[in-house]
Design a protein around this motif. Structure first.
Motif, mmCIF file in Angstrom:
data_model
loop_
_atom_site.group_PDB
_atom_site.id
_atom_site.type_symbol
_atom_site.label_atom_id
_atom_site.label_comp_id
_atom_site.label_asym_id
_atom_site.label_seq_id
_atom_site.Cartn_x
_atom_site.Cartn_y
_atom_site.Cartn_z
ATOM 1 N N LEU A 152 -45.095 -36.050 -5.420
ATOM 2 C CA LEU A 152 -44.454 -34.783 -5.768
ATOM 3 C C LEU A 152 -45.159 -33.602 -5.106
ATOM 4 O O LEU A 152 -44.741 -32.460 -5.281
ATOM 5 N N ARG A 153 -46.212 -33.872 -4.337
ATOM 6 C CA ARG A 153 -47.017 -32.789 -3.777
ATOM 7 C C ARG A 153 -46.931 -32.667 -2.265
ATOM 8 O O ARG A 153 -47.429 -31.704 -1.706
ATOM 9 N N GLY A 154 -46.328 -33.636 -1.619
ATOM 10 C CA GLY A 154 -46.242 -33.558 -0.169
ATOM 11 C C GLY A 154 -45.429 -34.699 0.407
ATOM 12 O O GLY A 154 -45.113 -35.667 -0.284
ATOM 13 N N ILE A 155 -45.063 -34.570 1.687
ATOM 14 C CA ILE A 155 -44.313 -35.596 2.414
ATOM 15 C C ILE A 155 -45.296 -36.510 3.120
ATOM 16 O O ILE A 155 -46.202 -36.043 3.819
ATOM 17 N N HIS A 156 -45.101 -37.802 2.951
ATOM 18 C CA HIS A 156 -45.994 -38.780 3.585
ATOM 19 C C HIS A 156 -45.170 -39.911 4.190
ATOM 20 O O HIS A 156 -44.411 -40.581 3.479
ATOM 21 N N GLY A 157 -45.284 -40.068 5.496
ATOM 22 C CA GLY A 157 -44.729 -41.243 6.142
ATOM 23 C C GLY A 157 -43.254 -41.236 6.427
ATOM 24 O O GLY A 157 -42.696 -42.256 6.831
ATOM 25 N N ARG A 158 -42.576 -40.106 6.243
ATOM 26 C CA ARG A 158 -41.141 -40.043 6.547
ATOM 27 C C ARG A 158 -40.791 -38.715 7.201
ATOM 28 O O ARG A 158 -41.556 -37.746 7.085
ATOM 29 N N PRO A 159 -39.620 -38.633 7.854
ATOM 30 C CA PRO A 159 -39.172 -37.351 8.402
ATOM 31 C C PRO A 159 -38.885 -36.346 7.288
ATOM 32 O O PRO A 159 -38.617 -36.721 6.152
ATOM 33 N N GLY A 160 -38.909 -35.070 7.638
ATOM 34 C CA GLY A 160 -38.591 -34.016 6.682
ATOM 35 C C GLY A 160 -39.821 -33.261 6.238
ATOM 36 O O GLY A 160 -40.962 -33.668 6.502
ATOM 37 N N SER A 161 -39.594 -32.148 5.537
ATOM 38 C CA SER A 161 -40.713 -31.301 5.118
ATOM 39 C C SER A 161 -40.581 -30.825 3.683
ATOM 40 O O SER A 161 -41.442 -30.091 3.201
ATOM 41 N N GLU A 162 -39.535 -31.243 2.966
ATOM 42 C CA GLU A 162 -39.242 -30.713 1.643
ATOM 43 C C GLU A 162 -39.372 -31.803 0.587
ATOM 44 O O GLU A 162 -38.748 -32.857 0.690
ATOM 45 N N VAL A 163 -40.180 -31.555 -0.432
ATOM 46 C CA VAL A 163 -40.301 -32.478 -1.561
ATOM 47 C C VAL A 163 -39.214 -32.135 -2.578
ATOM 48 O O VAL A 163 -39.112 -30.995 -3.019
ATOM 49 N N VAL A 164 -38.401 -33.111 -2.946
ATOM 50 C CA VAL A 164 -37.287 -32.837 -3.867
ATOM 51 C C VAL A 164 -37.327 -33.701 -5.123
ATOM 52 O O VAL A 164 -36.467 -33.577 -5.991
ATOM 53 N N GLY A 165 -38.293 -34.598 -5.247
ATOM 54 C CA GLY A 165 -38.461 -35.318 -6.508
ATOM 55 C C GLY A 165 -37.612 -36.561 -6.680
ATOM 56 O O GLY A 165 -37.237 -36.901 -7.802
ATOM 57 N N HIS A 166 -37.305 -37.275 -5.608
ATOM 58 C CA HIS A 166 -36.527 -38.508 -5.739
ATOM 59 C C HIS A 166 -37.393 -39.642 -6.277
ATOM 60 O O HIS A 166 -38.458 -39.935 -5.733
ATOM 61 N N LEU A 167 -36.913 -40.287 -7.328
ATOM 62 C CA LEU A 167 -37.629 -41.398 -7.939
ATOM 63 C C LEU A 167 -36.952 -42.746 -7.693
ATOM 64 O O LEU A 167 -37.618 -43.780 -7.696
ATOM 65 N N ARG A 168 -35.625 -42.736 -7.524
ATOM 66 C CA ARG A 168 -34.861 -43.978 -7.366
ATOM 67 C C ARG A 168 -33.835 -43.801 -6.260
ATOM 68 O O ARG A 168 -33.236 -42.736 -6.141
ATOM 69 N N LEU A 169 -33.611 -44.848 -5.502
ATOM 70 C CA LEU A 169 -32.600 -44.817 -4.453
ATOM 71 C C LEU A 169 -31.729 -46.061 -4.545
ATOM 72 O O LEU A 169 -32.193 -47.126 -4.960
ATOM 73 N N TYR A 170 -30.470 -45.917 -4.134
ATOM 74 C CA TYR A 170 -29.477 -46.976 -4.281
ATOM 75 C C TYR A 170 -28.810 -47.276 -2.949
ATOM 76 O O TYR A 170 -28.575 -46.376 -2.141
ATOM 77 N N THR A 171 -28.464 -48.539 -2.754
ATOM 78 C CA THR A 171 -27.510 -48.915 -1.715
ATOM 79 C C THR A 171 -26.128 -48.894 -2.346
ATOM 80 O O THR A 171 -25.983 -48.795 -3.578
ATOM 81 N N ALA A 172 -25.089 -49.004 -1.525
ATOM 82 C CA ALA A 172 -23.719 -49.019 -2.057
ATOM 83 C C ALA A 172 -23.544 -50.166 -3.048
ATOM 84 O O ALA A 172 -22.952 -49.997 -4.130
ATOM 85 N N ARG A 173 -24.032 -51.336 -2.692
ATOM 86 C CA ARG A 173 -23.879 -52.497 -3.566
ATOM 87 C C ARG A 173 -24.617 -52.309 -4.886
ATOM 88 O O ARG A 173 -24.086 -52.591 -5.968
ATOM 89 N N ALA A 174 -25.865 -51.830 -4.814
ATOM 90 C CA ALA A 174 -26.646 -51.629 -6.025
ATOM 91 C C ALA A 174 -25.998 -50.600 -6.944
ATOM 92 O O ALA A 174 -25.977 -50.766 -8.170
ATOM 93 N N LEU A 175 -25.468 -49.524 -6.362
ATOM 94 C CA LEU A 175 -24.849 -48.477 -7.173
ATOM 95 C C LEU A 175 -23.612 -49.011 -7.885
ATOM 96 O O LEU A 175 -23.412 -48.761 -9.083
ATOM 97 N N ARG A 176 -22.768 -49.733 -7.171
ATOM 98 C CA ARG A 176 -21.574 -50.334 -7.797
ATOM 99 C C ARG A 176 -21.969 -51.225 -8.977
ATOM 100 O O ARG A 176 -21.399 -51.135 -10.068
#
Length: 245
Positions: free
Chosen positions: A172-196
């Motif tokens: 929550l304090r910085g970007i590490h290891g990925r593109p971008g510069s903005e921390v937005v607080g994502h905790l979980r991510l889904y694929t289309a199949r997982a979301l369905r």
């Protein structure tokens, strides 16, 4: 003397920070509003419907959707007092609520539709959130959910190269290891199949899944990002329409 903001102690502090983004791209908002308008139909055909924009942020998504939902009642809900203060400048009704058991200030079965835009990826307990949304929706009520796609076309390439996917965060304090510069607080991510599968397991019938572009894609790649929307499993953003069973 220059002062530095204190790091967030917990998620509540993080989301009450005015510097944390509380809006996402208008293209996603417009596509989602069109899906909902098509599902509800004109207000005159069945009377005004109550639509809850849960996790309304600064109200910009609701403002984008309002012209397409004319005649329906649109109510914003958020837990952040800072976000609610901004939302009230864009929409007539915005109230505080939380996605816990009974945490939304609405009677069971009182809502005809829920907009749930770019929220689920921020939640510690998404199961409880969908249970609470299921409670406030009437039987057959509409859920319009959007969330970033872990398997977006560029994330597949990044993972092959050993790079942390876009949208994912390790701090929550910085970007590490990925593109971008903005921390937005994502905790979980889904694929289309997982979301369905997750939404169906939470007491909803999935009606439709579409893709939407991501406003943060670099300009030279935006045409590819729009083309990827034709294949939702590859799109930047997943737009899911489900109905309460």
């Amino acid at each position: 003397m220059t002062t530095t903001a204190s790091p967030p102690r917990n998620l509540r502090d993080f989301y009450e920070n005015p510097a944390v983004p509380v809006a996402s791209g208008p293209s996603r908002s417009l596509r989602q509003a069109r899906m909902l308008a098509g599902a509800l139909g004109p207000a005159g055909a069945g009377g005004a419907r109550t639509i809850l924009d849960i996790g309304c942020g600064d109200g910009s998504a609701a403002a984008t959707a309002a012209p397409l939902l004319h005649g329906h009642r649109l109510v914003g809900v958020d837990w952040s007092q800072d976000a609610l203060a901004r939302a009230r400048t864009r929409m007539p009704y915005a109230v505080r609520g939380e996605l816990t058991d009974g945490g939304l200030p609405f009677a069971s079965g009182s809502a005809d539709a829920v907009l749930f835009s770019e929220v689920i990826e921020h939640l510690v307990d998404p199961d409880a959130a969908l249970e609470e949304i299921h409670r406030v929706l009437r039987p057959g009520g509409h859920l319009m959910l959007s969330t970033p796609n872990l398997a977006a076309w560029y994330n597949r390439a990044l993972l092959l190269a050993g790079v942390q996917p876009v949208f994912s965060e390790v701090s929550l304090r910085g970007i590490h290891g990925r593109p971008g510069s903005e921390v937005v607080g994502h905790l979980r991510l889904y694929t289309a199949r997982a979301l369905r599968e997750f939404v169906a397991a939470s007491g909803f019938t999935v009606v439709r899944l579409e893709g939407a572009p991501f406003h943060g894609v670099p300009r030279p790649l935006r045409m590819l990002d729009r083309l990827a929307c034709a294949r939702p499993p590859l799109a930047s953003i997943l737009l899911l329409h489900a109905r309460r069973t």
